[in-house]
Design a protein around this motif. Sequence first.
Motif, PDB file in Angstrom:
ATOM      1  N   GLN A  41       7.400  -2.756   1.504  1.00 28.70           N
ATOM      2  CA  GLN A  41       8.743  -2.906   0.962  1.00 28.70           C
ATOM      3  C   GLN A  41       8.819  -4.223   0.182  1.00 28.70           C
ATOM      4  O   GLN A  41       8.305  -5.254   0.644  1.00 28.70           O
ATOM      5  N   PRO A  42       9.452  -4.210  -1.003  1.00 25.20           N
ATOM      6  CA  PRO A  42       9.493  -5.437  -1.815  1.00 25.20           C
ATOM      7  C   PRO A  42      10.045  -6.643  -1.066  1.00 25.20           C
ATOM      8  O   PRO A  42       9.538  -7.755  -1.224  1.00 25.20           O
ATOM      9  N   ASP A  43      11.075  -6.438  -0.234  1.00 27.08           N
ATOM     10  CA  ASP A  43      11.650  -7.582   0.472  1.00 27.08           C
ATOM     11  C   ASP A  43      10.699  -8.126   1.533  1.00 27.08           C
ATOM     12  O   ASP A  43      10.670  -9.339   1.789  1.00 27.08           O
ATOM     13  N   MET A  61       1.884  -2.150  -7.561  1.00 31.07           N
ATOM     14  CA  MET A  61       2.960  -3.033  -7.120  1.00 31.07           C
ATOM     15  C   MET A  61       2.540  -4.506  -7.203  1.00 31.07           C
ATOM     16  O   MET A  61       3.289  -5.366  -7.670  1.00 31.07           O
ATOM     17  N   GLU A 121       5.321 -13.778   0.801  1.00 29.24           N
ATOM     18  CA  GLU A 121       5.040 -14.732  -0.277  1.00 29.24           C
ATOM     19  C   GLU A 121       5.809 -16.032  -0.058  1.00 29.24           C
ATOM     20  O   GLU A 121       5.270 -17.130  -0.249  1.00 29.24           O
ATOM     21  N   ASP A 160      -0.623   3.024  -5.468  1.00 30.42           N
ATOM     22  CA  ASP A 160       0.683   2.429  -5.733  1.00 30.42           C
ATOM     23  C   ASP A 160       0.750   0.976  -5.259  1.00 30.42           C
ATOM     24  O   ASP A 160       1.549   0.184  -5.771  1.00 30.42           O
ATOM     25  N   LYS A 192      -2.003 -14.166  -5.728  1.00 35.71           N
ATOM     26  CA  LYS A 192      -0.778 -14.681  -6.333  1.00 35.71           C
ATOM     27  C   LYS A 192      -0.613 -16.112  -5.883  1.00 35.71           C
ATOM     28  O   LYS A 192      -0.555 -16.385  -4.685  1.00 35.71           O
ATOM     29  N   ARG A 227       3.851  -7.696  -9.650  1.00 30.97           N
ATOM     30  CA  ARG A 227       4.453  -8.917  -9.106  1.00 30.97           C
ATOM     31  C   ARG A 227       3.671 -10.168  -9.503  1.00 30.97           C
ATOM     32  O   ARG A 227       3.935 -11.263  -8.993  1.00 30.97           O
ATOM     33  N   LEU A 238       7.327  -7.986   1.354  1.00 33.53           N
ATOM     34  CA  LEU A 238       6.285  -8.709   0.624  1.00 33.53           C
ATOM     35  C   LEU A 238       6.819 -10.036   0.106  1.00 33.53           C
ATOM     36  O   LEU A 238       6.125 -11.059   0.149  1.00 33.53           O
ATOM     37  N   ALA A 239       8.060 -10.035  -0.359  1.00 36.77           N
ATOM     38  CA  ALA A 239       8.667 -11.276  -0.843  1.00 36.77           C
ATOM     39  C   ALA A 239       8.766 -12.302   0.277  1.00 36.77           C
ATOM     40  O   ALA A 239       8.552 -13.506   0.057  1.00 36.77           O
TER      41      ALA A 239
END
Length: 278
Positions: free
Chosen positions: A69-71, A102, A77, A98, A274, A106, A73-74
Amino acid sequence: MSNPLFCGTDLAARIEAAEAELIVAATEAARGRGARGLVIPIAGGFACAAEDGSPMNKVVGLGFGGVPQPDVLAEVEHTLAGIGAPVQVELSTLADPDVGAMLTGRGYRLVGFENVLGHPLPGDTDPVPPRGIDVRPGGAGEIDAWVDALVEGFSQPDDVGVPTHEEFPRDVVARAERDFERAGVTPYLATCDGAIAGGGSMRLTRGIAQLTGAATVPAFRRRGVQAALLATRLRDAADRCDLAVVTTAPGSTSHKNVQRHGFHLLYTRAVLVKDTGG
């Protein structure tokens, strides 16, 4: 010549789960000695940060338990940015595509590859090590000698194949190897005429023998130390596992050695990073 070993997504998921278990256990061992030892679950995998500069600082097992889920992973990070650590993901080519899309979306960048090779067990495990080299599991009182052999070997690579994207200080490697031993790897020592010529290790889990590193002391190179370490570990795992796996740098001497002894390329991991430092 044996038929190539086929690896589908189910086998890759099993191997990646075993790898994740090892990195998590070693990271928790680092925490047990007072290091950071951060472990964050994410989409079936884990983001780990043992200590500054550690080889355990990475995201493992991703791509076989859904897309993060983006949140979530955020938050990973953000947490790693707070300790000044980049986010490094080792992503199998058999993972959900996928996930790769993704990550690149990012801002993750490709910095390298590593190969995962496998050997069916019991198979032809070549039970007799090369003459003149003796290999045995290391005892509790030999951990220092085992760590010294690994650090000495890893600090002077053969520089064959694709250049590595990362280097680790000797003291960090030494602590990491002790963490791996506490995480359940069995140390192996190779000797030649009574002198320590190299070291290796192995961990058994999920029916998989993880050959978790081997190094030859530079003065004993080209004498069959790696072949002896490999043969002994395969023999010891043959009646307890159905597969042995090893990770190597592409085109390296290690890659050539294990392929010569019956290992087949199963898949590659892309290493994506990243920079969270701004």
